[in-house]
Design an enzyme around this catalytic site. Structure first.
Site, PDB file in Angstrom:
ATOM      1  N   SER A 142       0.872  -1.186   0.000  1.00  0.00           N
ATOM      2  CA  SER A 142       0.000   0.000   0.000  1.00  0.00           C
ATOM      3  C   SER A 142       0.905   1.230   0.000  1.00  0.00           C
ATOM      4  O   SER A 142       2.105   1.117   0.253  1.00  0.00           O
ATOM      5  CB  SER A 142      -0.836  -0.017   1.280  1.00  0.00           C
ATOM      6  OG  SER A 142      -1.475   1.221   1.497  1.00  0.00           O
ATOM      7  N   TYR A 155      -2.337  -1.216  10.246  1.00  0.00           N
ATOM      8  CA  TYR A 155      -2.315  -1.384   8.786  1.00  0.00           C
ATOM      9  C   TYR A 155      -0.931  -1.046   8.229  1.00  0.00           C
ATOM     10  O   TYR A 155      -0.374  -1.797   7.430  1.00  0.00           O
ATOM     11  CB  TYR A 155      -3.396  -0.487   8.153  1.00  0.00           C
ATOM     12  CG  TYR A 155      -3.585  -0.724   6.674  1.00  0.00           C
ATOM     13  CD1 TYR A 155      -4.316  -1.811   6.212  1.00  0.00           C
ATOM     14  CD2 TYR A 155      -3.042   0.146   5.730  1.00  0.00           C
ATOM     15  CE1 TYR A 155      -4.500  -2.037   4.849  1.00  0.00           C
ATOM     16  CE2 TYR A 155      -3.221  -0.071   4.367  1.00  0.00           C
ATOM     17  CZ  TYR A 155      -3.951  -1.162   3.933  1.00  0.00           C
ATOM     18  OH  TYR A 155      -4.117  -1.380   2.581  1.00  0.00           O
TER      19      TYR A 155
HETATM   20  N1  LIG Z   1      -8.551  -0.032  -1.826  1.00  0.00           N
HETATM   21  C1  LIG Z   1      -7.475   0.685  -1.550  1.00  0.00           C
HETATM   22  O1  LIG Z   1      -7.523   1.929  -1.522  1.00  0.00           O
HETATM   23  C2  LIG Z   1      -6.152   0.000  -1.272  1.00  0.00           C
HETATM   24  C3  LIG Z   1      -5.013   0.799  -1.171  1.00  0.00           C
HETATM   25  C4  LIG Z   1      -3.784   0.202  -0.911  1.00  0.00           C
HETATM   26  C5  LIG Z   1      -3.709  -1.175  -0.770  1.00  0.00           C
HETATM   27  N2  LIG Z   1      -4.820  -1.928  -0.876  1.00  0.00           N
HETATM   28  C6  LIG Z   1      -4.683  -3.382  -0.709  1.00  0.00           C
HETATM   29  O2  LIG Z   1      -5.237  -4.048  -1.819  1.00  0.00           O
HETATM   30  C7  LIG Z   1      -5.653  -5.359  -1.451  1.00  0.00           C
HETATM   31  C8  LIG Z   1      -7.072  -5.606  -1.937  1.00  0.00           C
HETATM   32  O3  LIG Z   1      -7.950  -4.729  -1.253  1.00  0.00           O
HETATM   33  P1  LIG Z   1      -9.311  -4.153  -1.869  1.00  0.00           P
HETATM   34  O4  LIG Z   1      -9.235  -2.692  -1.770  1.00  0.00           O
HETATM   35  O5  LIG Z   1      -9.604  -4.796  -3.169  1.00  0.00           O
HETATM   36  O6  LIG Z   1     -10.339  -4.632  -0.718  1.00  0.00           O
HETATM   37  P2  LIG Z   1     -11.712  -5.426  -0.770  1.00  0.00           P
HETATM   38  O7  LIG Z   1     -12.234  -5.384   0.634  1.00  0.00           O
HETATM   39  O8  LIG Z   1     -12.592  -4.929  -1.860  1.00  0.00           O
HETATM   40  O9  LIG Z   1     -11.247  -6.924  -1.146  1.00  0.00           O
HETATM   41  C9  LIG Z   1     -10.470  -7.699  -0.276  1.00  0.00           C
HETATM   42  C10 LIG Z   1     -10.826  -9.180  -0.457  1.00  0.00           C
HETATM   43  O10 LIG Z   1      -9.995  -9.934   0.427  1.00  0.00           O
HETATM   44  C11 LIG Z   1     -10.809 -10.935   1.032  1.00  0.00           C
HETATM   45  N3  LIG Z   1     -10.255 -11.345   2.324  1.00  0.00           N
HETATM   46  C12 LIG Z   1     -10.265 -10.640   3.498  1.00  0.00           C
HETATM   47  N4  LIG Z   1      -9.722 -11.372   4.467  1.00  0.00           N
HETATM   48  C13 LIG Z   1      -9.335 -12.562   3.909  1.00  0.00           C
HETATM   49  C14 LIG Z   1      -8.724 -13.720   4.417  1.00  0.00           C
HETATM   50  N5  LIG Z   1      -8.402 -13.845   5.706  1.00  0.00           N
HETATM   51  N6  LIG Z   1      -8.479 -14.741   3.560  1.00  0.00           N
HETATM   52  C15 LIG Z   1      -8.825 -14.639   2.247  1.00  0.00           C
HETATM   53  N7  LIG Z   1      -9.419 -13.562   1.711  1.00  0.00           N
HETATM   54  C16 LIG Z   1      -9.679 -12.541   2.544  1.00  0.00           C
HETATM   55  C17 LIG Z   1     -12.175 -10.262   1.198  1.00  0.00           C
HETATM   56  O11 LIG Z   1     -13.213 -11.224   1.385  1.00  0.00           O
HETATM   57  C18 LIG Z   1     -12.293  -9.474  -0.093  1.00  0.00           C
HETATM   58  O12 LIG Z   1     -12.887 -10.253  -1.116  1.00  0.00           O
HETATM   59  C19 LIG Z   1      -5.500  -5.411   0.075  1.00  0.00           C
HETATM   60  O13 LIG Z   1      -4.295  -6.062   0.396  1.00  0.00           O
HETATM   61  C20 LIG Z   1      -5.436  -3.957   0.473  1.00  0.00           C
HETATM   62  O14 LIG Z   1      -4.753  -3.754   1.697  1.00  0.00           O
HETATM   63  C21 LIG Z   1      -6.046  -1.367  -1.120  1.00  0.00           C
END
Ligand SMILES: NC(=O)c1ccc[n+]([C@@H]2O[C@H](COP(=O)([O-])OP(=O)(O)OC[C@H]3O[C@@H](n4cnc5c(N)ncnc54)[C@H](O)[C@@H]3O)[C@@H](O)[C@H]2O)c1
Length: 270
Positions: A142, A155
């Site tokens: 991130s 986080y």
């Molecule tokens: N959205 C943002 O702004 C952002 C920014 C930086 C990093 N990220 C990172 O991107 C990645 C994806 O996030 P996103 O934004 O698509 O979120 P999201 O909540 O839309 O999707 C995350 C998915 O991970 C699954 N998940 C959660 N816990 C789990 C577990 N224990 N085992 C298996 N699956 C699990 C959830 O069910 C969900 O389908 C994450 O690692 C997040 O930290 C997101």
């Protein structure tokens, strides 16, 4: 590494957001998919969207914070597809609140998913990736793996850990045929903020927590589809480090210019 119908990709957190968009973008390139998530309904929905592209799709109910489940996932993915040459450790969760609002369990919960989940993925898929080389690991960190804003101790700790682990492993794997990219997305418009857990020890009223979440959501500007396309471009360009969004680029520059004072500048910009 070029993506094609010879690619077999294992993607965690494929039920939503960036993971779902990655699955669909990869499916559109003809890749076969071994998709994992802890949410079965969400995973089935992604499969419904991906299958019309014609590639083989296998589904795996996995809690990435449980090593035995990740080990089983790796074995089942290889059994279903014959090999895996792309692993995307994407599953992740968010946790809000000051350090004093977070319990030890909260911190261990987020490290379990965001950090250990990716480590387990690397441990159990790496032997298969070596066999299938040229291959690649993609670990999703991130911008909070570059900077540590207030109220993100859990986080940011998990995402800095993903970055440190990934950079070291990338250097270790040089010349092995297994590349590694670490991804630093800025704000991506997904469900992550809505699903964020507040610290267990918080005494703030619900309305205040909801306002904080809504404020955060307003900063999620890049679409998951664009984020996924950028990640695939980085994979094809063998990029060790993939930044997503103008916000990520600005944060990266500010962190380099003002390593101890970036928050003051960011506060002014926001
Ligand atoms: N959205 C943002 O702004 C952002 C920014 C930086 C990093 N990220 C990172 O991107 C990645 C994806 O996030 P996103 O934004 O698509 O979120 P999201 O909540 O839309 O999707 C995350 C998915 O991970 C699954 N998940 C959660 N816990 C789990 C577990 N224990 N085992 C298996 N699956 C699990 C959830 O069910 C969900 O389908 C994450 O690692 C997040 O930290 C997101």
């Amino acid at each position: 590494m070029q993506l094609s119908d010879r690619t077999v990709a294992a993607v965690t957190g494929a039920g939503s957001g960036i993971g779902r968009a990655l699955a669909l973008n990869l499916a559109a390139r003809g890749a076969a998919l071994a998709l994992a998530d802890v949410n079965e309904d969400a995973l089935n929905e992604t499969a419904l969207l991906a299958r019309p592209f014609g590639g083989r799709v296998s589904l795996h109910m996995v809690d990435v914070s449980r090593e035995a489940e990740v080990a089983e996932y790796a074995a089942a993915a290889v059994a279903a597809h014959g090999r895996v040459n792309l692993l995307i450790n994407n599953a992740g969760v968010a946790l809000g609140g000051t350090f004093e609002e977070l319990s030890q369990d909260d911190l261990e919960w987020i490290m379990g998913i965001n950090f250990w989940g990716g480590v387990y993925g690397c441990r159990h898929f790496l032997p298969h990736l070596r066999v299938a080389a040229p291959a690649r690991i993609v670990n999703v960190s991130s911008v909070f793996g570059l900077i540590g804003p207030p109220e993100q101790t859990g986080y940011a700790a998990s995402k800095f850990a993903v970055r440190g682990f990934s950079e070291s492993l990338r250097h270790e794997l040089r010349g092995s045929g297994v590349g590694l990219s670490v991804v630093h997305p800025g704000g991506i418009r997904t469900a992550i903020a809505r699903r964020a857990r507040p610290g267990s020890l918080t005494t703030r009223p619900r309305a205040e927590l909801e306002r904080g979440q809504a404020d955060f959501e307003r900063r999620l500007v890049t679409s998951p589809h664009r984020a996924a396309a950028r990640i695939l471009q980085g994979i094809e360009g063998d990029e060790g480090r993939i930044l997503i969004g103008t916000d990520a680029t600005v944060i990266d520059v500010l962190q380099r210019l003002f390593p101890a004072r970036y928050m003051a500048t960011l506060d002014r910009l926001i």
